[in-house]
Scaffold this motif. Structure first.
Motif, PDB file in Angstrom:
ATOM      1  N   UNK A   1      33.150 -23.441  35.059  1.00 48.36           N
ATOM      2  CA  UNK A   1      34.377 -22.548  34.365  1.00 48.36           C
ATOM      3  C   UNK A   1      34.523 -21.540  35.458  1.00 48.36           C
ATOM      4  N   UNK A   2      33.247 -20.870  35.967  1.00 49.81           N
ATOM      5  CA  UNK A   2      33.634 -19.678  37.030  1.00 49.81           C
ATOM      6  C   UNK A   2      34.349 -19.992  38.293  1.00 49.81           C
ATOM      7  N   UNK A   3      34.218 -21.406  38.532  1.00 51.76           N
ATOM      8  CA  UNK A   3      35.141 -21.832  39.693  1.00 51.76           C
ATOM      9  C   UNK A   3      36.337 -21.899  39.472  1.00 51.76           C
TER      10      UNK A   3
ATOM     11  N   UNK B   1      30.361 -32.297  34.290  1.00 50.52           N
ATOM     12  CA  UNK B   1      31.587 -32.061  34.789  1.00 50.52           C
ATOM     13  C   UNK B   1      32.759 -33.023  34.340  1.00 50.52           C
ATOM     14  N   UNK B   2      32.509 -34.433  34.404  1.00 46.76           N
ATOM     15  CA  UNK B   2      33.463 -35.343  34.133  1.00 46.76           C
ATOM     16  C   UNK B   2      34.199 -35.083  32.812  1.00 46.76           C
ATOM     17  N   UNK B   3      33.399 -34.696  31.801  1.00 43.59           N
ATOM     18  CA  UNK B   3      34.060 -34.262  30.482  1.00 43.59           C
ATOM     19  C   UNK B   3      34.837 -33.091  30.401  1.00 43.59           C
ATOM     20  N   UNK B   4      34.412 -32.209  31.277  1.00 44.19           N
ATOM     21  CA  UNK B   4      35.261 -30.754  31.341  1.00 44.19           C
ATOM     22  C   UNK B   4      36.468 -31.273  32.208  1.00 44.19           C
ATOM     23  N   UNK B   5      36.487 -31.913  33.316  1.00 51.54           N
ATOM     24  CA  UNK B   5      37.478 -32.252  33.851  1.00 51.54           C
ATOM     25  C   UNK B   5      38.591 -33.018  33.201  1.00 51.54           C
ATOM     26  N   UNK B   6      38.260 -33.921  32.321  1.00 48.98           N
ATOM     27  CA  UNK B   6      39.174 -34.842  31.545  1.00 48.98           C
ATOM     28  C   UNK B   6      39.706 -33.950  30.479  1.00 48.98           C
ATOM     29  N   UNK B   7      38.982 -32.879  29.903  1.00 48.06           N
ATOM     30  CA  UNK B   7      39.594 -32.142  28.827  1.00 48.06           C
ATOM     31  C   UNK B   7      40.494 -31.338  29.262  1.00 48.06           C
ATOM     32  N   UNK B   8      40.300 -30.422  30.433  1.00 42.15           N
ATOM     33  CA  UNK B   8      41.047 -29.339  31.150  1.00 42.15           C
ATOM     34  C   UNK B   8      42.381 -29.346  31.154  1.00 42.15           C
ATOM     35  N   UNK B   9      43.230 -30.718  31.929  1.00 38.18           N
ATOM     36  CA  UNK B   9      44.627 -30.797  31.863  1.00 38.18           C
ATOM     37  C   UNK B   9      45.264 -30.613  30.631  1.00 38.18           C
ATOM     38  N   UNK B  10      44.919 -30.852  29.404  1.00 38.98           N
ATOM     39  CA  UNK B  10      45.536 -30.876  28.189  1.00 38.98           C
ATOM     40  C   UNK B  10      45.312 -29.260  27.739  1.00 38.98           C
ATOM     41  N   UNK B  11      44.324 -28.696  27.917  1.00 40.69           N
ATOM     42  CA  UNK B  11      44.198 -27.482  27.318  1.00 40.69           C
ATOM     43  C   UNK B  11      43.472 -27.693  26.015  1.00 40.69           C
ATOM     44  N   UNK B  12      43.014 -28.633  25.739  1.00 41.52           N
ATOM     45  CA  UNK B  12      42.723 -28.704  24.182  1.00 41.52           C
ATOM     46  C   UNK B  12      41.147 -28.031  24.144  1.00 41.52           C
ATOM     47  N   UNK B  13      41.180 -27.128  22.953  1.00 41.62           N
ATOM     48  CA  UNK B  13      39.925 -26.620  22.778  1.00 41.62           C
ATOM     49  C   UNK B  13      38.830 -27.568  22.897  1.00 41.62           C
TER      50      UNK B  13
ATOM     51  N   UNK C   1      32.322 -42.405  34.410  1.00 40.48           N
ATOM     52  CA  UNK C   1      33.525 -43.035  33.987  1.00 40.48           C
ATOM     53  C   UNK C   1      33.444 -42.917  32.200  1.00 40.48           C
ATOM     54  N   UNK C   2      32.345 -43.281  31.541  1.00 40.02           N
ATOM     55  CA  UNK C   2      32.169 -43.121  29.942  1.00 40.02           C
ATOM     56  C   UNK C   2      32.624 -41.783  29.393  1.00 40.02           C
ATOM     57  N   UNK C   3      32.119 -40.763  30.239  1.00 35.22           N
ATOM     58  CA  UNK C   3      32.402 -39.629  29.790  1.00 35.22           C
ATOM     59  C   UNK C   3      34.176 -39.277  29.468  1.00 35.22           C
ATOM     60  N   UNK C   4      34.867 -39.573  30.806  1.00 37.52           N
ATOM     61  CA  UNK C   4      36.334 -39.460  30.957  1.00 37.52           C
ATOM     62  C   UNK C   4      36.842 -40.354  29.952  1.00 37.52           C
ATOM     63  N   UNK C   5      36.531 -41.632  29.902  1.00 38.59           N
ATOM     64  CA  UNK C   5      37.018 -42.544  29.032  1.00 38.59           C
ATOM     65  C   UNK C   5      37.088 -42.033  27.600  1.00 38.59           C
TER      66      UNK C   5
ATOM     67  N   UNK D   1      27.639 -27.707  23.007  1.00 34.93           N
ATOM     68  CA  UNK D   1      26.118 -27.347  23.012  1.00 34.93           C
ATOM     69  C   UNK D   1      25.379 -27.743  24.248  1.00 34.93           C
ATOM     70  N   UNK D   2      25.964 -27.925  25.221  1.00 35.07           N
ATOM     71  CA  UNK D   2      25.485 -28.371  26.479  1.00 35.07           C
ATOM     72  C   UNK D   2      23.924 -27.899  27.103  1.00 35.07           C
ATOM     73  N   UNK D   3      24.159 -26.558  26.729  1.00 35.99           N
ATOM     74  CA  UNK D   3      22.744 -25.599  27.413  1.00 35.99           C
ATOM     75  C   UNK D   3      22.651 -26.061  28.760  1.00 35.99           C
ATOM     76  N   UNK D   4      23.853 -25.793  29.411  1.00 38.57           N
ATOM     77  CA  UNK D   4      23.973 -26.431  31.115  1.00 38.57           C
ATOM     78  C   UNK D   4      24.492 -25.105  31.814  1.00 38.57           C
ATOM     79  N   UNK D   5      23.869 -24.772  32.768  1.00 40.51           N
ATOM     80  CA  UNK D   5      24.297 -23.818  34.054  1.00 40.51           C
ATOM     81  C   UNK D   5      25.481 -24.570  34.712  1.00 40.51           C
ATOM     82  N   UNK D   6      25.494 -25.996  34.922  1.00 40.67           N
ATOM     83  CA  UNK D   6      26.521 -26.564  35.480  1.00 40.67           C
ATOM     84  C   UNK D   6      27.910 -26.200  34.453  1.00 40.67           C
ATOM     85  N   UNK D   7      27.892 -26.173  33.122  1.00 48.94           N
ATOM     86  CA  UNK D   7      29.141 -25.764  32.636  1.00 48.94           C
ATOM     87  C   UNK D   7      29.662 -24.298  33.177  1.00 48.94           C
TER      88      UNK D   7
END
Length: 415
Positions: free
Chosen positions: A134-136, A108-120, A82-86, A124-130
């Motif tokens: 993305x590949x999904x 994931x929550x941060x990516x999901x929050x950013x995605x709908x707007x298309x904002x760049x 919730x903190x990331x999304x907010x 540097x998450x250094x994460x396979x989850x990202x």
């Protein structure tokens, strides 16, 4: 007719005035950064400092497209979805033209929050989850870019480092065992798994001597050190990333070390508090990062500027990462011509080739993230080097890989 001409001139003047006013409006970089809490503050402060230094330089040189850059800093609660999304939603709705983040513990929550707007959104998450997310759905997450690589390369690169150190003649290990001390979060677990897989691929050159589990926060390292002594492995990997706790390990280990073992601490010594808290106990210990500040001419020039602007112990990772991120965004805005055209800016980032203080940036289209040298490319100027540092004279000095070596490896004081 005269009235019509006057009306046309007035309208044209108004348009020009509005365009001129728009040209002076700042281009906003949203920076979600942890301001307090048990983890992340040091790295996020480093990132914010690096971006600030770059923005000051860019604005002093005239800005981007005739407009100044502005940093909009947000205190991020990254320990909850919730903190990331907010936090990300607030920056997007507040008119940010891009988001630049050091990392989020729960990506994931941060990516999901950013995605709908298309904002760049660069990070540097250094994460396979990202990468997996993305590949999904590459279209949905098209403008979200991991500037470095996934954490699994830490494991692969660590085993390569051991092999290279032996091959160079700088180390003759007492046996072929690696003792892995692993944290329980996804990040450290994936690194451990990748390390074990890379060890298995050596066909007996190296073997896993033991695996010891730890749970954040680590209050007492004594049981871990006893386990290390029982295994007596040539290579010890402390797969944990919290600088203060690694400093506590270093202090306890210095009083009761494992003779002739090579000690590797996963990433955490990059944070300024490690040297400050270890108080000399980290001498001789090795650590690595897939995303660090080089010691070449460009890197040293940055280090000098950064230290002048922010005196004290300097972080070796996200200082340069934040600095490079601002310049990458500036180059993308110049190429796109319009910071409000998120897809054009995203395309510019996707196709960028930029040599920063943390290495060479090029986005892998399969992952929307960076490229690691020598893990993914044999060309040292085609990716970001997986740097290995050793604490020497209470400073971080690069000992691998070539050609970025600053000093040779030296025997630790407990050998």
């Amino acid at each position: 007719m005269l009235k019509l001409i006057r009306r046309f001139v007035s309208a044209s003047a108004l348009t020009l005035a509005m365009t001129a006013a728009s040209a002076q409006e700042p281009i906003v970089i949203g920076v979600p950064a942890v301001q307090s809490g048990p983890v992340g503050v040091a790295d996020h402060t480093d990132w914010t400092n690096g971006i600030t230094l770059a923005v000051e330089e860019i604005n002093a040189a005239g800005g981007v497209l005739g407009r100044p850059l502005e940093i909009r800093l947000l205190d991020l609660d990254m320990m909850s979805p919730e903190g990331n999304v907010a936090g990300f939603t607030s920056l997007i709705e507040g008119g940010a033209h891009a988001i630049a983040s050091a990392f989020t513990i729960i990506p994931a929550p941060a990516m999901e929050a950013a995605a709908p707007s298309g904002i760049p959104y660069v990070h540097g998450n250094t994460s396979s989850v990202n990468v997996d997310l993305f590949q999904s759905d590459p279209e949905r997450f098209r403008n979200i870019f991991q500037l470095d690589v996934g954490e699994v390369w830490y494991g692969t690169g660590y085993v390569r480092f051991l092999q290279d150190l032996v091959a160079s003649g700088q180390w003759e290990p007492k046996n072929n065992k690696v003792h892995i001390v692993q944290g329980q979060i996804s990040y450290t677990q994936l690194i451990s798994q990748a390390t074990q897989a890379a060890i298995a691929e050596t066909n007996g050159e190296w073997e896993v001597g033991a695996i010891t589990d730890i749970q954040f926060p680590v209050q007492d390292w004594s049981p871990v050190i006893r386990a290390l002594q029982e295994t007596d492995a040539a290579a010890i990997m402390i797969d944990h990333w919290v600088a203060a706790e690694l400093a506590a390990f270093a202090q306890q280990y210095a009083f009761d070390p494992v003779p002739d073992s090579l000690v590797y601490l996963q990433y955490g010594p990059s944070q300024p508090e490690f040297l400050d808290l270890a108080q000399g106990a980290g001498e001789g210990m090795v650590w690595g990062t897939v995303y660090g500040v080089y010691a070449d001419e460009r890197g040293m020039e940055f280090r000098e500027k950064y230290m002048a602007r922010y005196p004290g112990t300097m972080g070796m990772v996200y200082t340069g990462g934040g600095y490079d991120a601002a310049y990458i965004l500036a180059a993308a805005w110049e190429a796109a011509g319009d910071p409000d055209d998120f897809d054009a800016v995203g395309d510019a980032i996707r196709n960028i080739e930029y040599r920063g203080v943390n290495g060479f940036y090029r986005i892998d289209p399969e992952t929307n993230s960076g490229i690691s040298y020598p893990n993914m490319t044999d060309d040292p100027e085609a990716g970001q080097a997986h740097l290995f540092f050793q604490v020497q004279d209470n400073e971080h000095r690069i000992i691998a890989p070539e050609p970025f070596v600053e000093v040779p490896f030296v025997a630790p004081p407990w050998w």
